[in-house]
Design a protein around this motif. Structure first.
Motif, PDB file in Angstrom:
ATOM      1  N   PRO A 107       5.118   1.592 -23.083  1.00  0.00           N
ATOM      2  CA  PRO A 107       5.778   0.494 -23.797  1.00  0.00           C
ATOM      3  C   PRO A 107       4.982  -0.807 -23.714  1.00  0.00           C
ATOM      4  N   ASP A 108       5.157  -1.634 -24.710  1.00  0.00           N
ATOM      5  CA  ASP A 108       4.542  -2.959 -24.719  1.00  0.00           C
ATOM      6  C   ASP A 108       5.277  -3.823 -23.694  1.00  0.00           C
ATOM      7  N   SER A 109       4.579  -4.267 -22.673  1.00  0.00           N
ATOM      8  CA  SER A 109       5.233  -5.006 -21.590  1.00  0.00           C
ATOM      9  C   SER A 109       5.719  -6.371 -22.027  1.00  0.00           C
ATOM     10  N   SER A 110       5.248  -6.846 -23.189  1.00  0.00           N
ATOM     11  CA  SER A 110       5.730  -8.147 -23.651  1.00  0.00           C
ATOM     12  C   SER A 110       7.203  -8.089 -24.039  1.00  0.00           C
ATOM     13  N   THR A 111       7.738  -6.864 -24.187  1.00  0.00           N
ATOM     14  CA  THR A 111       9.163  -6.713 -24.503  1.00  0.00           C
ATOM     15  C   THR A 111      10.014  -6.702 -23.255  1.00  0.00           C
ATOM     16  N   GLY A 112       9.363  -6.775 -22.090  1.00  0.00           N
ATOM     17  CA  GLY A 112      10.103  -6.786 -20.834  1.00  0.00           C
ATOM     18  C   GLY A 112      10.162  -5.438 -20.154  1.00  0.00           C
ATOM     19  N   GLN A 113       9.549  -4.408 -20.725  1.00  0.00           N
ATOM     20  CA  GLN A 113       9.522  -3.090 -20.090  1.00  0.00           C
ATOM     21  C   GLN A 113       8.194  -2.932 -19.351  1.00  0.00           C
ATOM     22  N   TYR A 114       8.262  -2.880 -18.037  1.00  0.00           N
ATOM     23  CA  TYR A 114       7.057  -2.819 -17.212  1.00  0.00           C
ATOM     24  C   TYR A 114       6.835  -1.412 -16.692  1.00  0.00           C
ATOM     25  N   PRO A 115       5.624  -0.900 -16.800  1.00  0.00           N
ATOM     26  CA  PRO A 115       5.321   0.432 -16.274  1.00  0.00           C
ATOM     27  C   PRO A 115       5.235   0.402 -14.761  1.00  0.00           C
ATOM     28  N   GLU A 116       5.109   1.547 -14.173  1.00  0.00           N
ATOM     29  CA  GLU A 116       5.034   1.629 -12.714  1.00  0.00           C
ATOM     30  C   GLU A 116       3.733   0.998 -12.217  1.00  0.00           C
ATOM     31  N   PRO A 117       3.735   0.453 -10.997  1.00  0.00           N
ATOM     32  CA  PRO A 117       2.505  -0.079 -10.408  1.00  0.00           C
ATOM     33  C   PRO A 117       1.435   1.006 -10.345  1.00  0.00           C
TER      34      PRO A 117
END
Length: 234
Positions: free
Chosen positions: A142-152
């Motif tokens: 997902p595009d993290s600019s939408t607030g969905q952050y992937p796992e570290p």
């Protein structure tokens, strides 16, 4: 009192001083003999007086000769120094010297080519960020600019301009011109101020186009000399 004249006449100030001292002593000797005659000393002969006069005259000639010789030596040394300065100035413009325009033009071309290479590398770098973002999108990240952050520890992206790497650091597709601005500012700082000419404003405080327009047509015109057909453009 010394009456004999030395035969050694080195071209030094000491030689002049010695010759003048001998001339002074010869004058003193003549004056002393004349005074003895005035006082009635009958042991002083005419030959002694004549000899003292000749000795004084000769001593003065020797002193004048020493001065002239020293003057000639100084003039010769000055002429040799002048010839050396002229030769050094002329040597500066020979091929390979500091006034070798072709050599300066060659370094200009090298610098220009290096900047071209940097621009291309910067644009490739920026394009790679966008390519990586597209690959991540295709992989379902997902595009993290939408607030969905992937796992570290995983790649992430913010639009098509920024990536977060697996180590947590981020890289951005910064404008190549801005990177060039940093490069020029660093060079200006490292050089303690890139010279722009007398009464000209500091390099980093003046628009690049303004500086280029002010100096582009001054000799030597490096951008023309460094061109493929070189002097044909002049």
């Amino acid at each position: 009192m010394t009456t004999a004249l030395t035969t050694d006449r080195p071209e030094t100030g000491a030689a002049i001083e010695q010759a003048e001292q001998e001339a002074t002593e010869a004058e003193q000797l003549l004056a002393a003999l004349e005074e003895r005659v005035r006082e009635g000393d009958e042991q002083v002969t005419a030959d002694q007086l004549a000899g003292a006069r000749e000795l004084g005259r000769f001593a003065k000639l020797r002193a004048e000769a020493a001065r002239r010789k020293a003057d000639r030596a100084a003039a010769d040394a000055a002429e040799r120094q002048r010839a050396d300065l002229l030769a050094r100035a002329a040597g500066m413009s020979i091929p390979g010297g500091p006034l070798d325009t072709a050599a300066l033009a060659a370094t200009y071309a090298t610098a220009r080519d290096a900047v071209h290479t940097f621009i291309a590398a910067s644009e490739t770098y920026n394009a790679a960020i966008a390519d990586a973002a597209r690959l991540l999108t295709a992989a379902g990240v997902p595009d993290s600019s939408t607030g969905q952050y992937p796992e570290p520890g995983a790649l992430a992206y913010w639009g098509t301009q920024t990536l977060r790497l697996a180590d947590g650091s981020s890289i951005s597709a910064t404008g190549t011109g801005l990177r060039l601005a940093v490069l020029l500012d660093d060079l200006d700082t490292e050089a303690s101020g890139i010279p722009t000419g007398d009464y000209h404003p500091p390099f980093t405080r003046t628009p690049i186009r303004e500086q280029a327009d002010r100096t582009r047509h001054e000799v030597p015109q490096l951008h023309l000399i460094a061109a493929p057909d070189g002097a044909k453009n002049l």
